[in-house]
Write a protein that holds these residues in place. Sequence first.
Motif, PDB file in Angstrom:
ATOM      1  N   SER A 353      42.493  33.057  44.797  1.00 14.41           N
ATOM      2  CA  SER A 353      41.821  34.336  44.555  1.00 14.41           C
ATOM      3  C   SER A 353      40.404  34.365  45.136  1.00 14.41           C
ATOM      4  O   SER A 353      39.818  35.444  45.288  1.00 14.41           O
ATOM      5  CB  SER A 353      41.770  34.630  43.053  1.00 14.41           C
ATOM      6  OG  SER A 353      43.066  34.932  42.565  1.00 14.41           O
ATOM      7  N   PHE A 354      39.863  33.204  45.462  1.00 14.10           N
ATOM      8  CA  PHE A 354      38.520  33.143  46.041  1.00 14.10           C
ATOM      9  C   PHE A 354      38.563  32.837  47.541  1.00 14.10           C
ATOM     10  O   PHE A 354      37.547  32.430  48.117  1.00 14.10           O
ATOM     11  CB  PHE A 354      37.684  32.098  45.315  1.00 14.10           C
ATOM     12  CG  PHE A 354      37.267  32.516  43.937  1.00 14.10           C
ATOM     13  CD1 PHE A 354      36.079  33.198  43.732  1.00 14.10           C
ATOM     14  CD2 PHE A 354      38.069  32.241  42.842  1.00 14.10           C
ATOM     15  CE1 PHE A 354      35.686  33.597  42.456  1.00 14.10           C
ATOM     16  CE2 PHE A 354      37.703  32.631  41.563  1.00 14.10           C
ATOM     17  CZ  PHE A 354      36.508  33.319  41.365  1.00 14.10           C
ATOM     18  N   GLU A 355      39.706  33.046  48.176  1.00  9.99           N
ATOM     19  CA  GLU A 355      39.838  32.725  49.594  1.00  9.99           C
ATOM     20  C   GLU A 355      38.797  33.462  50.432  1.00  9.99           C
ATOM     21  O   GLU A 355      38.235  32.902  51.383  1.00  9.99           O
ATOM     22  CB  GLU A 355      41.242  33.076  50.084  1.00  9.99           C
ATOM     23  CG  GLU A 355      41.463  32.778  51.570  1.00  9.99           C
ATOM     24  CD  GLU A 355      42.896  33.015  52.010  1.00  9.99           C
ATOM     25  OE1 GLU A 355      43.222  32.680  53.166  1.00  9.99           O
ATOM     26  OE2 GLU A 355      43.687  33.537  51.199  1.00  9.99           O
ATOM     27  N   GLU A 356      38.526  34.719  50.109  1.00  8.66           N
ATOM     28  CA  GLU A 356      37.601  35.514  50.912  1.00  8.66           C
ATOM     29  C   GLU A 356      36.144  35.329  50.502  1.00  8.66           C
ATOM     30  O   GLU A 356      35.240  35.755  51.220  1.00  8.66           O
ATOM     31  CB  GLU A 356      37.975  36.996  50.812  1.00  8.66           C
ATOM     32  CG  GLU A 356      39.391  37.313  51.268  1.00  8.66           C
ATOM     33  CD  GLU A 356      39.649  36.854  52.698  1.00  8.66           C
ATOM     34  OE1 GLU A 356      38.716  36.975  53.531  1.00  8.66           O
ATOM     35  OE2 GLU A 356      40.755  36.363  52.978  1.00  8.66           O
ATOM     36  N   GLU A 357      35.907  34.727  49.362  1.00 12.47           N
ATOM     37  CA  GLU A 357      34.526  34.537  48.907  1.00 12.47           C
ATOM     38  C   GLU A 357      34.380  33.216  48.149  1.00 12.47           C
ATOM     39  O   GLU A 357      34.039  33.195  46.962  1.00 12.47           O
ATOM     40  CB  GLU A 357      34.077  35.709  48.033  1.00 12.47           C
ATOM     41  CG  GLU A 357      35.106  36.153  46.993  1.00 12.47           C
ATOM     42  CD  GLU A 357      34.656  37.403  46.246  1.00 12.47           C
ATOM     43  OE1 GLU A 357      33.530  37.871  46.480  1.00 12.47           O
ATOM     44  OE2 GLU A 357      35.445  37.901  45.431  1.00 12.47           O
ATOM     45  N   PRO A 358      34.637  32.097  48.825  1.00 15.90           N
ATOM     46  CA  PRO A 358      34.552  30.802  48.141  1.00 15.90           C
ATOM     47  C   PRO A 358      33.156  30.500  47.605  1.00 15.90           C
ATOM     48  O   PRO A 358      33.020  29.798  46.601  1.00 15.90           O
ATOM     49  CB  PRO A 358      34.965  29.805  49.215  1.00 15.90           C
ATOM     50  CG  PRO A 358      34.738  30.508  50.519  1.00 15.90           C
ATOM     51  CD  PRO A 358      35.018  31.938  50.240  1.00 15.90           C
ATOM     52  N   ALA A 359      32.125  31.027  48.250  1.00 13.12           N
ATOM     53  CA  ALA A 359      30.769  30.754  47.786  1.00 13.12           C
ATOM     54  C   ALA A 359      30.555  31.257  46.355  1.00 13.12           C
ATOM     55  O   ALA A 359      29.799  30.662  45.583  1.00 13.12           O
ATOM     56  CB  ALA A 359      29.745  31.390  48.729  1.00 13.12           C
ATOM     57  N   LYS A 360      31.218  32.360  45.999  1.00 14.13           N
ATOM     58  CA  LYS A 360      31.101  32.885  44.638  1.00 14.13           C
ATOM     59  C   LYS A 360      31.680  31.886  43.633  1.00 14.13           C
ATOM     60  O   LYS A 360      31.123  31.685  42.547  1.00 14.13           O
ATOM     61  CB  LYS A 360      31.805  34.228  44.521  1.00 14.13           C
ATOM     62  CG  LYS A 360      31.733  34.843  43.115  1.00 14.13           C
ATOM     63  CD  LYS A 360      32.362  36.221  43.053  1.00 14.13           C
ATOM     64  CE  LYS A 360      31.451  37.267  43.683  1.00 14.13           C
ATOM     65  NZ  LYS A 360      31.940  38.657  43.409  1.00 14.13           N
ATOM     66  N   LEU A 361      32.804  31.260  44.011  1.00 10.23           N
ATOM     67  CA  LEU A 361      33.391  30.238  43.146  1.00 10.23           C
ATOM     68  C   LEU A 361      32.470  29.031  43.043  1.00 10.23           C
ATOM     69  O   LEU A 361      32.161  28.563  41.939  1.00 10.23           O
ATOM     70  CB  LEU A 361      34.758  29.814  43.682  1.00 10.23           C
ATOM     71  CG  LEU A 361      35.412  28.614  42.987  1.00 10.23           C
ATOM     72  CD1 LEU A 361      35.705  28.924  41.532  1.00 10.23           C
ATOM     73  CD2 LEU A 361      36.681  28.193  43.717  1.00 10.23           C
TER      74      LEU A 361
END
Length: 501
Positions: A353-361
Amino acid sequence: MATPNAADIYALLTVEEMYQADAMAEAAGVGAEALMEAAGTGIAREIGRRWRKTPTVILCGPGNNGGDGFVVARLLAEAGWEEVRVALLGEREALKGEAALNASRWQGAVERLAPEALDGAGLVVDALFGAGLGRPLDGVSCAVVEEIGARRLDCVAVDIPSGVHGDTGQVLGAAAPARLTVTFFRRKPGHLLLPGRELVGEVAVVDIGTPPDALGEIGPTIHENNPVLWLERYRWPKLSDHKYARGHAVVVGGPRMTGAARLAARAALRIGAGLVTIAGPPEALPIYAAYMAGVLTEAIPDTAAFTRLLRDERKNAILIGPGNGVGETTRKNVLAALAVGRAVVLDADALTSFEEEPAKLFGALKGPCVMTPHEGEFHRVFKDQVPAEADKLTRARAAAKLTGKVLLLKGGDTVIAAPDGRAVINANAPAELSTAGSGDVLSGLLVGLLAQGMRPFDAACAAAWIHGAAAARFGPGLISEDLSEQVPAVLHRLKGASALT
């Protein structure tokens, strides 16, 4: 002098660390000639234990591995093996040092390396190249190695099958499968990492005179997973315990793939969590509620409801991902779970679910946390941070260091990496684990151990080992539902071992 401990036997040395061990042996008075003689003696002894006398060809390379091969040839001939031949890559006159010395001690003929040298062989000893090979096999060495495999000859590899890198297990050009690999002092990561693990056959470790305190001075950070690494910190129930003392695990379920959460919840209970709650969308709750009497259920129609559920601090370990679905709801639930700072396992959809925004994870990670991706999920989350061409061990360690959290990279050669550089390779998992839902059981075991207070690295190592042992105990025909039912027997054996320590 470093004090030896039970974990030392499971230490894995990189190629560079093995060079250090050899240097320490020489500094302690064990010369290079003695090391080579001891290596060849060990190889010949292991061969004699497993094979009757048969026509044997020793394939010798131009370096120390080839020198070991000349020692083996001499010792087999002295032991009465009547047909022992040597085939050399390169010219005999070009050999140097101990390899040249042992070539001079060989009284038989030396053939030029070629596929034809294999004709008539009942056994092949592959002493062409060792674990530190830095380039792909090519030319005649590649052709001969490929021919060993094509002819399905019994093969004994010296150190590691030629073409397999000792640090990574990767095949450089070609490699022939061995029935037996004889290595020295300690194994290397390449003996356990795929595809090397499928090529080494049985691995025998022989003592060549390396000083006992060399391991302590080197301080290896890589080990094969084994209970001796974590069993003394395993949390067995006490008579004074009650259910909350043994932890309350929360498994977040999804609306459709309900089997994943159910498998995980059962595993968490079997491994000893005092309570397990499946928290899922209201429409799926009847399925979860009907599943198992010992599993609690709670409806979470949205993230706000999930956040309210987590206000109960007794719910001390959370699993998110299996069957949750990829999307905004799962992302919000992950961030909500991470925000409370309790132990969290992130698996499957929780990572994708964080593929497009790994930095948020990565920015939200705090508190005890273990991420448990398979290769596809790992690539989706770390594709911009960790080079895809790197080997599995390097990638897992890089991701753990980047995130500051434990990472369990699944597969037939599961790697568990800690942010401080420690890494464990799990080697007890049988092929039967390649079945749907087995990863959900693994994540359930892990969250159950975290709920009981095990630290993340220990819990990840213990979960992976118990998972593999349960599968091995069941054997052929395994499906994921069988795994949790084997856990009590595995724990019974572990508890017996714990009582002896």
